[in-house]
Design a protein around this motif. Sequence first.
Motif, PDB file in Angstrom:
ATOM      1  N   ILE A 149       0.514  -1.497  -0.239  1.00 24.09           N
ATOM      2  CA  ILE A 149       0.324  -0.215  -0.129  1.00 24.09           C
ATOM      3  C   ILE A 149       0.418   0.847   0.562  1.00 24.09           C
ATOM      4  CG2 ILE A 149      -1.860   1.261   1.041  1.00 24.09           C
ATOM      5  CD1 ILE A 149      -2.502  -1.286   2.402  1.00 24.09           C
ATOM      6  N   SER A 150       0.370   2.133  -0.923  1.00 23.91           N
ATOM      7  CA  SER A 150       1.392   3.969  -0.569  1.00 23.91           C
ATOM      8  C   SER A 150       0.296   4.971  -1.259  1.00 23.91           C
ATOM      9  CB  SER A 150       2.297   3.757  -1.614  1.00 23.91           C
ATOM     10  OG  SER A 150       1.353   3.311  -3.412  1.00 23.91           O
ATOM     11  N   ILE A 151       0.951   5.805  -1.145  1.00 21.19           N
ATOM     12  CA  ILE A 151      -0.211   7.500  -0.670  1.00 21.19           C
ATOM     13  C   ILE A 151      -0.108   7.760  -2.673  1.00 21.19           C
ATOM     14  CG2 ILE A 151      -0.759   9.257   0.584  1.00 21.19           C
ATOM     15  CD1 ILE A 151      -1.595   7.059   1.939  1.00 21.19           C
ATOM     16  N   TRP A 152      -1.327   7.615  -3.071  1.00 20.37           N
ATOM     17  CA  TRP A 152      -1.113   8.874  -4.172  1.00 20.37           C
ATOM     18  C   TRP A 152      -1.416  10.003  -3.868  1.00 20.37           C
ATOM     19  CZ3 TRP A 152      -4.640  10.852  -7.819  1.00 20.37           C
ATOM     20  CH2 TRP A 152      -3.696  11.591  -9.279  1.00 20.37           C
ATOM     21  N   GLN A 153       0.044  10.034  -4.536  1.00 20.95           N
ATOM     22  CA  GLN A 153       0.207  11.717  -4.245  1.00 20.95           C
ATOM     23  C   GLN A 153      -0.801  12.574  -3.102  1.00 20.95           C
ATOM     24  OE1 GLN A 153      -1.785  13.196  -8.590  1.00 20.95           O
ATOM     25  NE2 GLN A 153       0.023  12.196  -9.907  1.00 20.95           N
ATOM     26  N   GLY A 154      -0.721  12.085  -2.058  1.00 21.25           N
ATOM     27  CA  GLY A 154      -1.097  12.480  -0.708  1.00 21.25           C
ATOM     28  C   GLY A 154      -2.287  12.379  -1.222  1.00 21.25           C
ATOM     29  N   LEU A 155      -3.097  12.106  -1.639  1.00 22.78           N
ATOM     30  CA  LEU A 155      -4.358  12.122  -2.436  1.00 22.78           C
ATOM     31  C   LEU A 155      -5.363  11.075  -1.189  1.00 22.78           C
ATOM     32  CD1 LEU A 155      -5.402  13.135  -5.603  1.00 22.78           C
ATOM     33  CD2 LEU A 155      -5.438  14.735  -3.159  1.00 22.78           C
ATOM     34  N   TYR A 156      -5.158   9.811  -1.756  1.00 19.63           N
ATOM     35  CA  TYR A 156      -5.559   8.460  -1.390  1.00 19.63           C
ATOM     36  C   TYR A 156      -4.661   7.193  -0.763  1.00 19.63           C
ATOM     37  CZ  TYR A 156      -6.406   8.102  -5.664  1.00 19.63           C
ATOM     38  OH  TYR A 156      -6.631   7.882  -7.102  1.00 19.63           O
ATOM     39  N   ALA A 157      -5.037   5.999  -0.803  1.00 12.85           N
ATOM     40  CA  ALA A 157      -4.027   5.087  -0.035  1.00 12.85           C
ATOM     41  C   ALA A 157      -4.201   4.111  -1.470  1.00 12.85           C
ATOM     42  CB  ALA A 157      -4.375   4.563   0.338  1.00 12.85           C
ATOM     43  N   ILE A 158      -3.765   2.827  -2.430  1.00 13.90           N
ATOM     44  CA  ILE A 158      -3.671   2.737  -3.549  1.00 13.90           C
ATOM     45  C   ILE A 158      -3.227   1.685  -2.601  1.00 13.90           C
ATOM     46  CG2 ILE A 158      -3.694   4.105  -4.959  1.00 13.90           C
ATOM     47  CD1 ILE A 158      -0.811   3.769  -6.002  1.00 13.90           C
ATOM     48  N   VAL A 159      -3.562   0.105  -3.807  1.00 15.03           N
ATOM     49  CA  VAL A 159      -2.980  -0.795  -3.245  1.00 15.03           C
ATOM     50  C   VAL A 159      -2.205  -1.447  -4.621  1.00 15.03           C
ATOM     51  CG1 VAL A 159      -3.894  -3.417  -2.582  1.00 15.03           C
ATOM     52  CG2 VAL A 159      -5.149  -1.692  -1.129  1.00 15.03           C
ATOM     53  N   ASP A 160      -1.380  -2.204  -4.747  1.00 12.32           N
ATOM     54  CA  ASP A 160      -0.372  -2.824  -5.092  1.00 12.32           C
ATOM     55  C   ASP A 160      -0.806  -4.532  -5.688  1.00 12.32           C
ATOM     56  OD1 ASP A 160       1.416  -4.400  -6.860  1.00 12.32           O
ATOM     57  OD2 ASP A 160       3.429  -3.478  -6.329  1.00 12.32           O
ATOM     58  N   GLU A 161      -1.554  -4.482  -6.527  1.00 11.83           N
ATOM     59  CA  GLU A 161      -2.104  -5.754  -6.536  1.00 11.83           C
ATOM     60  C   GLU A 161      -1.617  -7.480  -6.500  1.00 11.83           C
ATOM     61  OE1 GLU A 161      -5.442  -5.982  -9.591  1.00 11.83           O
ATOM     62  OE2 GLU A 161      -6.165  -3.756  -8.818  1.00 11.83           O
ATOM     63  N   ASN A 162      -0.129  -7.004  -7.103  1.00 10.54           N
ATOM     64  CA  ASN A 162       1.254  -8.199  -7.019  1.00 10.54           C
ATOM     65  C   ASN A 162       1.891  -8.320  -5.692  1.00 10.54           C
ATOM     66  OD1 ASN A 162       0.658  -8.208 -10.153  1.00 10.54           O
ATOM     67  ND2 ASN A 162       1.891  -6.509 -10.750  1.00 10.54           N
ATOM     68  N   ARG A 163       1.496  -7.106  -5.106  1.00  6.54           N
ATOM     69  CA  ARG A 163       2.323  -7.230  -3.627  1.00  6.54           C
ATOM     70  C   ARG A 163       0.958  -8.156  -2.418  1.00  6.54           C
ATOM     71  NH1 ARG A 163       7.299  -4.067  -2.489  1.00  6.54           N
ATOM     72  NH2 ARG A 163       8.691  -4.191  -4.101  1.00  6.54           N
ATOM     73  N   CYS A 164      -0.382  -7.604  -2.322  1.00  5.65           N
ATOM     74  CA  CYS A 164      -1.192  -7.572  -1.764  1.00  5.65           C
ATOM     75  C   CYS A 164      -1.416  -9.253  -1.229  1.00  5.65           C
ATOM     76  CB  CYS A 164      -2.463  -7.378  -1.908  1.00  5.65           C
ATOM     77  SG  CYS A 164      -3.872  -7.222  -0.967  1.00  5.65           S
ATOM     78  N   ILE A 165      -1.610  -9.413  -0.333  1.00  2.34           N
ATOM     79  CA  ILE A 165      -1.879 -10.882   0.081  1.00  2.34           C
ATOM     80  C   ILE A 165      -3.231 -11.089   0.336  1.00  2.34           C
ATOM     81  CG2 ILE A 165       0.031 -11.824  -0.480  1.00  2.34           C
ATOM     82  CD1 ILE A 165       0.453 -11.858   2.858  1.00  2.34           C
ATOM     83  N   GLY A 166      -4.182  -9.978   0.793  1.00  2.78           N
ATOM     84  CA  GLY A 166      -4.917  -9.927   1.921  1.00  2.78           C
ATOM     85  C   GLY A 166      -5.543 -10.643   2.928  1.00  2.78           C
ATOM     86  N   CYS A 167      -4.857 -10.256   3.499  1.00  2.02           N
ATOM     87  CA  CYS A 167      -4.128 -10.420   5.421  1.00  2.02           C
ATOM     88  C   CYS A 167      -5.133  -9.825   6.090  1.00  2.02           C
ATOM     89  CB  CYS A 167      -2.701 -10.211   5.442  1.00  2.02           C
ATOM     90  SG  CYS A 167      -1.975  -8.826   5.966  1.00  2.02           S
ATOM     91  N   GLY A 168      -6.095  -8.440   5.296  1.00  2.45           N
ATOM     92  CA  GLY A 168      -6.649  -7.867   6.707  1.00  2.45           C
ATOM     93  C   GLY A 168      -6.258  -7.157   7.595  1.00  2.45           C
ATOM     94  N   ILE A 169      -4.560  -7.162   7.681  1.00  2.92           N
ATOM     95  CA  ILE A 169      -4.026  -6.193   8.366  1.00  2.92           C
ATOM     96  C   ILE A 169      -4.625  -4.762   8.776  1.00  2.92           C
ATOM     97  CG2 ILE A 169      -2.016  -5.401   9.685  1.00  2.92           C
ATOM     98  CD1 ILE A 169      -0.821  -8.163   9.217  1.00  2.92           C
ATOM     99  N   CYS A 170      -4.220  -4.143   7.343  1.00  2.65           N
ATOM    100  CA  CYS A 170      -4.352  -3.100   6.783  1.00  2.65           C
ATOM    101  C   CYS A 170      -6.054  -2.342   6.971  1.00  2.65           C
ATOM    102  CB  CYS A 170      -4.865  -2.489   5.498  1.00  2.65           C
ATOM    103  SG  CYS A 170      -5.177  -3.753   4.356  1.00  2.65           S
TER     104      CYS A 170
END
Length: 67
Positions: free
Chosen positions: A28-49
């Motif tokens: 997860i990263s913050i896109w241009q200071g506006l909102y968070a985005i998810v990298d689908e190739n890295r996310c494993i859907g663990c739910g911690i976020c």
Amino acid sequence: MAKKLAQIDKAVCVACGSCVKVCPRKAISIWQGLYAIVDENRCIGCGICAKECPASIISIERLEVGA
């Protein structure tokens, strides 16, 4: 076959960064200071976020992937 993936409601996200700090895969990263985005190739859907999000705007979705 299904894959779990974090989904963020960008219309409500205020880019606080709580999810970025706790993601064990750095998916997860913050896109241009506006909102968070998810990298689908890295996310494993663990739910911690989703548990950490103070606005409760992150959900874990099941996506069907091709065989």
